[in-house]
Design an enzyme around this catalytic site. Structure first.
Site, mmCIF file in Angstrom:
data_model
loop_
_atom_site.group_PDB
_atom_site.id
_atom_site.type_symbol
_atom_site.label_atom_id
_atom_site.label_comp_id
_atom_site.label_asym_id
_atom_site.label_seq_id
_atom_site.Cartn_x
_atom_site.Cartn_y
_atom_site.Cartn_z
ATOM 1 N N TYR A 286 42.392 28.809 37.372
ATOM 2 C CA TYR A 286 42.298 28.556 38.976
ATOM 3 C C TYR A 286 43.580 27.447 39.247
ATOM 4 O O TYR A 286 44.327 27.802 40.279
ATOM 5 C CB TYR A 286 40.994 28.051 39.149
ATOM 6 C CG TYR A 286 39.884 28.752 39.114
ATOM 7 C CD1 TYR A 286 39.721 29.936 39.798
ATOM 8 C CD2 TYR A 286 38.912 28.349 38.196
ATOM 9 C CE1 TYR A 286 38.467 30.837 39.379
ATOM 10 C CE2 TYR A 286 37.625 29.268 37.747
ATOM 11 C CZ TYR A 286 37.583 30.250 38.582
ATOM 12 O OH TYR A 286 36.499 31.247 38.205
ATOM 13 N N ASN A 309 35.731 37.932 45.665
ATOM 14 C CA ASN A 309 36.244 39.370 45.585
ATOM 15 C C ASN A 309 35.136 40.390 45.466
ATOM 16 O O ASN A 309 34.422 40.367 44.984
ATOM 17 C CB ASN A 309 37.057 39.581 44.270
ATOM 18 C CG ASN A 309 37.401 40.671 43.873
ATOM 19 O OD1 ASN A 309 37.716 41.762 44.431
ATOM 20 N ND2 ASN A 309 37.256 40.855 42.477
ATOM 21 N N CYS A 317 39.348 39.495 38.800
ATOM 22 C CA CYS A 317 38.953 38.170 38.820
ATOM 23 C C CYS A 317 38.298 37.767 37.342
ATOM 24 O O CYS A 317 38.402 36.592 37.115
ATOM 25 C CB CYS A 317 38.206 37.806 39.878
ATOM 26 S SG CYS A 317 36.588 38.850 39.986
ATOM 27 N N HIS A 318 37.959 38.766 36.391
ATOM 28 C CA HIS A 318 37.673 38.319 35.367
ATOM 29 C C HIS A 318 38.727 37.865 34.353
ATOM 30 O O HIS A 318 38.447 37.292 33.319
ATOM 31 C CB HIS A 318 37.183 39.726 34.584
ATOM 32 C CG HIS A 318 38.037 40.721 34.534
ATOM 33 N ND1 HIS A 318 38.359 41.960 35.560
ATOM 34 C CD2 HIS A 318 38.799 41.174 33.427
ATOM 35 C CE1 HIS A 318 39.162 42.365 35.116
ATOM 36 N NE2 HIS A 318 39.570 42.341 33.944
ATOM 37 N N GLU A 344 40.828 44.939 27.184
ATOM 38 C CA GLU A 344 42.292 44.936 27.792
ATOM 39 C C GLU A 344 43.233 44.415 26.885
ATOM 40 O O GLU A 344 44.274 44.801 26.763
ATOM 41 C CB GLU A 344 42.241 43.993 29.288
ATOM 42 C CG GLU A 344 41.499 44.692 30.025
ATOM 43 C CD GLU A 344 41.665 44.038 31.451
ATOM 44 O OE1 GLU A 344 41.128 44.542 32.533
ATOM 45 O OE2 GLU A 344 41.959 42.640 31.622
#
Length: 350
Positions: A286, A309, A317-318, A344
């Site tokens: 953040y 979101n 946002c993950h 990912e």
């Protein structure tokens, strides 16, 4: 090899039957020789009798056979034949008003239908069928038909009954809906559990895991903000995101092309735009996001915007974690967040 501390987390999820762990692990029970999904209703084994696997294939290769109660080889949210039969019957004649004899004709128990639809869609079968009838009524009204014609075609003899039912589902009385926007909601089965997608004919407005805390309030805020009726159905953006999610979970897609509409303040939209710039396989904090926006002291506001979101996975946002390397929070559950990040990273490595 699954770390020992994660096995403890998985075991507690098994005891609590947490749906957010569906697709993340399977448990082999050494005393019975079967393997199960996390939400299996069977009696829970002792920890020392459990072996944990990340895929059903691994459990099978370890000589465990699939449990007959939770059926781990079928989709975690596989639609039952009864639900499928009734959905098809509604689509064949969406204006039909269902009665007891209709269930008997299909050899379906009405109470079973009610229970299964409530579990699957969050509404009873009668409510589902009514929503589809109301959708047809709205289509007629917007095409220029008189309200009385729409009322009779959907099986309501009482005008007041029609208006009351219409208002409950659509959020407005029929006479007020001539120009009202329509959003359609659809249930999407994914590798990590069911999601709900809401869109109009042009863009996607919401994509969330069904078991996300506060989802009902989120949908209600969307309806009020857009001044739209939300009814069951599908649209081109929903069909698009369903295809893209399939490819994403299969490791074939990293960039989503489905058009979206972002509803938020200018600051929130700026944060969401920054989130979409985080490459797959990477994470940020953040504080780093806030600094990149030229507002280093606004990291708490960035975190709040991150939590607001409404497009899970698409606006990643993950990929935002704490500055100390810990996962932080995630509306869909930390287990899903960890899985998405691992998925990912694996895709980038390949």
């Amino acid at each position: 090899m699954i770390p020992a501390d994660r096995k403890q987390v998985y075991y507690q999820a098994l005891i609590d039957k947490k749906s957010e762990y569906e697709g993340i692990f399977y448990v082999g029970v050494k005393t019975t020789g079967v393997f199960c999904r996390p939400t299996c209703p069977a009696r829970k084994p002792k920890f020392e009798n459990c072996e944990f696997y990340e895929t059903a294939k691994e459990a099978l290769l370890a000589s465990f056979r699939p449990c007959q109660r939770c059926r781990p080889l079928s989709h975690p949210n596989h639609v039952s034949e009864l639900v499928r039969k009734l959905v098809e019957a509604v689509e064949e004649n969406p204006e039909h008003r269902w009665r007891e004899e209709d269930f008997r004709r299909l050899s379906v128990d009405a109470s079973t239908a009610r229970r299964q639809f409530k579990k699957r869609f969050g509404m009873t079968f009668v409510e589902y069928a009514r929503a589809r009838r109301m959708g047809m009524a709205l289509k007629q009204i917007r095409a220029g038909s008189a309200v009385i014609d729409a009322q009779l075609s959907t099986g309501y003899e009482s005008g007041s009954g029609f208006r009351d039912a219409f208002s409950r589902i659509m959020g407005a009385a029929p006479a007020q809906l001539g120009e009202q926007r329509i959003l359609k909601a659809s249930w999407l089965d994914t590798r990590l559990g069911p999601m709900v997608a809401i869109a109009d004919e042009q863009a996607l407005y919401l994509l969330e895991f069904v078991d996300r805390r506060g989802l009902e309030r989120e949908i209600e805020r969307l309806r009020k903000r857009t001044k739209a009726a939300i009814i069951p159905g599908s649209t081109p953006p929903i069909e698009s995101i369903e295809r893209e999610l399939t490819d994403y979970f299969a490791g074939r897609l990293t960039e989503f092309k489905t058009p979206v509409t972002l509803l938020g303040s200018p600051f929130q939209k700026e944060v969401w735009d920054q989130l979409r710039k985080i490459p797959p396989g990477q994470t940020t904090s953040y504080a780093h996001l806030a600094a990149g926006m030229g507002k280093p002291s606004a990291y708490r506001a960035v975190a709040q915007a991150n939590g607001a979101n409404q497009l899970a996975i698409l606006i990643p946002c993950h990929r935002v974690i704490n500055s100390n390397g810990e996962l932080g929070g995630y509306g869909g559950g930390l287990s899903r967040k960890q899985w998405l990040l691992d998925h990912e990273k694996l895709g980038v490595a390949e």
